[in-house]
Design a protein around this motif. Sequence first.
Motif, PDB file in Angstrom:
ATOM      1  N   ARG A  38     -89.195 -30.784   8.141  1.00  0.00           N
ATOM      2  CA  ARG A  38     -88.288 -29.693   7.826  1.00  0.00           C
ATOM      3  C   ARG A  38     -89.025 -28.416   7.474  1.00  0.00           C
ATOM      4  NH1 ARG A  38     -85.039 -29.681   3.042  1.00  0.00           N
ATOM      5  NH2 ARG A  38     -85.874 -31.764   2.755  1.00  0.00           N
TER       6      ARG A  38
ATOM      7  N   VAL B 171     -71.175 -30.127  25.030  1.00  0.00           N
ATOM      8  CA  VAL B 171     -71.648 -31.394  25.574  1.00  0.00           C
ATOM      9  C   VAL B 171     -72.521 -31.158  26.807  1.00  0.00           C
ATOM     10  CG1 VAL B 171     -70.935 -33.560  26.636  1.00  0.00           C
ATOM     11  CG2 VAL B 171     -69.713 -32.691  24.665  1.00  0.00           C
TER      12      VAL B 171
ATOM     13  N   ALA C 166     -71.660 -39.568  23.663  1.00  0.00           N
ATOM     14  CA  ALA C 166     -71.151 -38.731  24.745  1.00  0.00           C
ATOM     15  C   ALA C 166     -71.549 -39.309  26.096  1.00  0.00           C
ATOM     16  CB  ALA C 166     -71.683 -37.303  24.603  1.00  0.00           C
TER      17      ALA C 166
ATOM     18  N   VAL D  13     -74.894 -37.910  20.602  1.00  0.00           N
ATOM     19  CA  VAL D  13     -75.228 -37.566  21.986  1.00  0.00           C
ATOM     20  C   VAL D  13     -75.175 -38.819  22.851  1.00  0.00           C
ATOM     21  CG1 VAL D  13     -77.022 -36.705  23.506  1.00  0.00           C
ATOM     22  CG2 VAL D  13     -76.590 -35.566  21.354  1.00  0.00           C
TER      23      VAL D  13
ATOM     24  N   VAL E 250     -85.377 -34.196  17.036  1.00  0.00           N
ATOM     25  CA  VAL E 250     -86.176 -34.684  15.902  1.00  0.00           C
ATOM     26  C   VAL E 250     -86.149 -36.206  15.864  1.00  0.00           C
ATOM     27  CG1 VAL E 250     -86.217 -34.838  13.399  1.00  0.00           C
ATOM     28  CG2 VAL E 250     -85.964 -32.622  14.485  1.00  0.00           C
ATOM     29  N   ALA E 251     -84.953 -36.767  16.073  1.00  0.00           N
ATOM     30  CA  ALA E 251     -84.836 -38.225  16.044  1.00  0.00           C
ATOM     31  C   ALA E 251     -85.720 -38.859  17.108  1.00  0.00           C
ATOM     32  CB  ALA E 251     -83.381 -38.634  16.243  1.00  0.00           C
TER      33      ALA E 251
ATOM     34  N   MET F 121     -82.278 -36.723   5.761  1.00  0.00           N
ATOM     35  CA  MET F 121     -82.782 -35.953   6.904  1.00  0.00           C
ATOM     36  C   MET F 121     -82.915 -36.848   8.121  1.00  0.00           C
ATOM     37  SD  MET F 121     -84.075 -33.099   8.061  1.00  0.00           S
ATOM     38  CE  MET F 121     -84.933 -32.678   9.555  1.00  0.00           C
TER      39      MET F 121
ATOM     40  N   LEU G 171     -79.555 -37.931   9.261  1.00  0.00           N
ATOM     41  CA  LEU G 171     -78.847 -36.865   9.966  1.00  0.00           C
ATOM     42  C   LEU G 171     -79.313 -36.790  11.417  1.00  0.00           C
ATOM     43  CD1 LEU G 171     -76.721 -34.976   8.868  1.00  0.00           C
ATOM     44  CD2 LEU G 171     -78.459 -33.200   8.688  1.00  0.00           C
ATOM     45  N   ALA G 172     -80.631 -36.840  11.580  1.00  0.00           N
ATOM     46  CA  ALA G 172     -81.191 -36.751  12.934  1.00  0.00           C
ATOM     47  C   ALA G 172     -80.708 -37.918  13.778  1.00  0.00           C
ATOM     48  CB  ALA G 172     -82.714 -36.716  12.873  1.00  0.00           C
ATOM     49  N   LEU G 173     -80.744 -39.091  13.184  1.00  0.00           N
ATOM     50  CA  LEU G 173     -80.329 -40.264  13.949  1.00  0.00           C
ATOM     51  C   LEU G 173     -78.841 -40.188  14.276  1.00  0.00           C
ATOM     52  CD1 LEU G 173     -82.398 -43.056  12.194  1.00  0.00           C
ATOM     53  CD2 LEU G 173     -82.668 -42.161  14.497  1.00  0.00           C
TER      54      LEU G 173
ATOM     55  N   LEU H 281     -90.680 -27.704  11.985  1.00  0.00           N
ATOM     56  CA  LEU H 281     -89.571 -26.941  12.558  1.00  0.00           C
ATOM     57  C   LEU H 281     -89.807 -25.449  12.411  1.00  0.00           C
ATOM     58  CD1 LEU H 281     -86.350 -28.972  11.666  1.00  0.00           C
ATOM     59  CD2 LEU H 281     -87.556 -28.779  13.826  1.00  0.00           C
TER      60      LEU H 281
ATOM     61  N   CYS I 236     -77.179 -37.456  14.879  1.00  0.00           N
ATOM     62  CA  CYS I 236     -77.066 -36.552  16.025  1.00  0.00           C
ATOM     63  C   CYS I 236     -77.374 -37.275  17.318  1.00  0.00           C
ATOM     64  CB  CYS I 236     -78.033 -35.374  15.862  1.00  0.00           C
ATOM     65  SG  CYS I 236     -77.584 -34.257  14.547  1.00  0.00           S
ATOM     66  N   ALA I 237     -78.472 -38.033  17.282  1.00  0.00           N
ATOM     67  CA  ALA I 237     -78.855 -38.752  18.490  1.00  0.00           C
ATOM     68  C   ALA I 237     -77.763 -39.738  18.884  1.00  0.00           C
ATOM     69  CB  ALA I 237     -80.180 -39.477  18.267  1.00  0.00           C
TER      70      ALA I 237
ATOM     71  N   PRO J 157     -77.422 -27.514  16.542  1.00  0.00           N
ATOM     72  CA  PRO J 157     -77.736 -28.508  15.501  1.00  0.00           C
ATOM     73  C   PRO J 157     -77.786 -29.933  16.055  1.00  0.00           C
ATOM     74  CG  PRO J 157     -75.945 -27.066  14.807  1.00  0.00           C
ATOM     75  CD  PRO J 157     -76.195 -26.761  16.229  1.00  0.00           C
ATOM     76  N   LEU J 158     -76.815 -30.232  16.930  1.00  0.00           N
ATOM     77  CA  LEU J 158     -76.750 -31.580  17.498  1.00  0.00           C
ATOM     78  C   LEU J 158     -78.024 -31.874  18.295  1.00  0.00           C
ATOM     79  CD1 LEU J 158     -74.423 -33.554  17.229  1.00  0.00           C
ATOM     80  CD2 LEU J 158     -73.709 -32.949  19.522  1.00  0.00           C
TER      81      LEU J 158
ATOM     82  N   VAL K   2     -76.039 -29.571  25.527  1.00  0.00           N
ATOM     83  CA  VAL K   2     -76.888 -30.342  24.612  1.00  0.00           C
ATOM     84  C   VAL K   2     -78.092 -30.977  25.315  1.00  0.00           C
ATOM     85  CG1 VAL K   2     -76.916 -32.581  23.444  1.00  0.00           C
ATOM     86  CG2 VAL K   2     -75.407 -30.807  22.645  1.00  0.00           C
TER      87      VAL K   2
ATOM     88  N   GLY L 103     -81.158 -32.155  16.014  1.00  0.00           N
ATOM     89  CA  GLY L 103     -81.197 -33.459  15.359  1.00  0.00           C
ATOM     90  C   GLY L 103     -81.648 -34.539  16.317  1.00  0.00           C
ATOM     91  N   THR L 104     -81.093 -34.493  17.531  1.00  0.00           N
ATOM     92  CA  THR L 104     -81.462 -35.501  18.523  1.00  0.00           C
ATOM     93  C   THR L 104     -82.937 -35.405  18.869  1.00  0.00           C
ATOM     94  OG1 THR L 104     -79.250 -35.245  19.440  1.00  0.00           O
ATOM     95  CG2 THR L 104     -80.838 -36.464  20.755  1.00  0.00           C
TER      96      THR L 104
END
Lengths: 275, 276, 268
Positions: B178, B141, C15, C12, B87-88, C1, C4-6, B182, C8-9, B80-81, B144, B84-85
Amino acid sequence: MKPSLYVLGAATLLTVAVCARPDSHESRYRVTGSSTLAPVLQLVSEHLDGVGADFSMDVQTGGSSRGIVDARSGLADMGMSSRDLKPEEREGLDVRAIGFDGIALIVHASNPLSAITEQQVVDIYTGVLGDWSHLGGSGDITVVNKAEGRATLETFLAYFELDNQQIAADVVIGDNAQGVRLVAADPKAIGYVSIGEALSAVERGTPIKLLALDGREPTLQAVQDGSYPIRRTLYVFAQQFDARGERILDVLASDVGKGIIESLSFVPVPSSEAR
Amino acid sequence: MIERGTRAHWAAVAAAGLLGGLLVPGVVLFLLWESASILFGRPSALAGLQWYPLDGLLGLLPLVAGTLLSSLLALLVAVPLGLGTAVALRYHAGTAAQRTGDTVLGVLAGTPSVVYGLVATSWLLPHTGASLASAALVLAVMVVPTFTLLALAALRQLPGGLMESGTTLGLSRSQVIRRLLLVVARPRLAAAASVALARCLGEALAVEMVCGNVAGLPSRLTDPVRTLTTTLVQEFEYAQGEHRAALHLVALVVVLFAAAATSLALHFSHKRLLVS
Amino acid sequence: MKALALLCAALVGLAFVVLAGDIIARGVAALHPGYLTEGVRDAGRAGGIAPVLVSTLVVVLVSTLISLPFAFAGAVLCSELLARRPALSRVFRRSYDVMAAVPSVALGLVGWTVFSQGLGLGFSLLSGSLTLALMMVPIMTVGFLVGLDSVPRALREECLALGVTRWQALWRQVVPAARQGLLAGLALAVGRATAETAALVLTSGISTRMPASLHDPGATLSVHLYHLSRNVPGGEGMAYSAALALLAINLAIHALLTRLRGRRILPI
């Protein structure tokens, strides 16, 4: 025609590189074995380089058992071991003890405990005692044990007359540095590591402390004169020590060698003829 | 058909290519050979629930459990992480951000396990202890970046007109992403997840520093675990005889798991895209 | 949506910041002007990392040189020669994918037995390079395949229709068209190579003396880092410095490769 040029060029380059074997390669003195001892021999190697010796050493790890196998088969000129050699392993090898390494119990610096009895150690490690509250602290004890095959584990088990299956460990670690790291990160942990590693860590400010065992303080002096009971012997060995090997043994027995051994918080052996 | 003048060239290429294909059977055979003494000597011992090699107890089950649990939990966090990244970065970021993202992910992916282990020891251990939870988090980590890069590639390869078609039909960008993009990319995303799984299964050094390494079946997230790979790392140097043979078998099991995960990836990526 | 995506980014990114920050904070302490040019002293706890850098460069270079032709041949085999035999092609592709996922610990075992002992190379840069090649070939092949596959079949047909030989078509049209994927495959493999530790500890060793030939042992940056953090008492500080050096190298490689790939990162 580009690809064939590449292949031809790369093949030529590699062949030349592979065939280039300077003479110095043959005179390299190969040492393999215990990773605990490797830094000692590495420092000896640096010293010999510094005084312009006519040969150079090549120190590799692989573990005590590997050192023994390599020395017996001739794959290495000299082997290092941080555990005792079995009788069948000693056959055909000239074994020399070069130092002692005590094994101390360590806890986090914030732990109120500073001394422990042998019975308490056994109780903690077999799971009979699971809580620090009986010993002045609070919370569940995180018991740190060593992985199988390590000399430290064998020494520990032998001294406390335990079998590995009796130990109720919460964490199993591979090498001493990791043990220190783990105990330093967990105020409820207790573990056992090489005194050398522990003392070096304390010197650097790592938040751990060594526990006295049945009243005996784990100092280097105590390890040397035998008053601290848990210690293991560090060995080097070879099928036969040639001129280069003798040179290394001389360095180890000299003041320089003793300094090296002590700088890593091990204890030099009084006489290098000890077996 | 291959033209006459170039036959030799193609033959050379074919030969060199074949060598690469022989690597897997070669490795498998090697591992089988080295584990022969226990595989054909006392195979039943391998099904035990205890791993005390010096006492002859060589049960692989707790190790397998540790590997599977830590890897699957890690994926639960990483997918999921990473999605999301991806997609972002793909749909909500400009060129500069995308390039930074690519670089950051690339650098993360190229960092050795030991470093992850060291950092995790300082940052994770004091909070989650040496446990399954810590192992899963470190793995997550580590994996990802790989998953995100692959997911990004999957999203970038989608047919260009899809987003436009969606918005023209009145859907918002979020809805198009979505419900359409996807979904269409799902096979490739599943493949990416399988590749990430393979990486989790094979990871050793970082996990070894935070998982606790006690061979047994964990009942809680805070219990320690040991995986197949951490066993290899911790014990290989010091193992002899039957123990050593057992470790080669452990390596073989890891290879087989990795093979299964990648087969899964291939299975997914061969499903044709829903929209051609 | 989108939020949420942002998020997640951002996580990361966090991290990455923690990782890089920790490395930089602890690694900077031991740095000094001669770090990159001095030899290793005090079992790695003092001095610089010049010999280690050289070993790393040599091992990565040699293993890349060895792997490239085999990886490229493998990719060409699957996408060109076996284009009409999808079943066989799939067998090979599966084999490469599986090999690419084999854990490095297992490859270290293989490398030690086959190269160090079998070929008598002992602890050497050559043994390490060959072992790394075992790992790099499949990774590169998989990457190269992605590149070659992305070139439309039609291109090859058009070339043949124009009377160009398949060999020429491969080199003059297909390879340039697949350049992005090819470079990505190369980048991935080189990245894995620089990060590799377990396989090299057993084959190219932990020696920190400046290697004089491929037959000498030599610790690469990752191996040096590993040895310092695990076996040398007090070595952790320098291990972080080595990690910092590795971080810098990774950044440089990525920056370079992003440049080479051109600005094709815009959304299509």
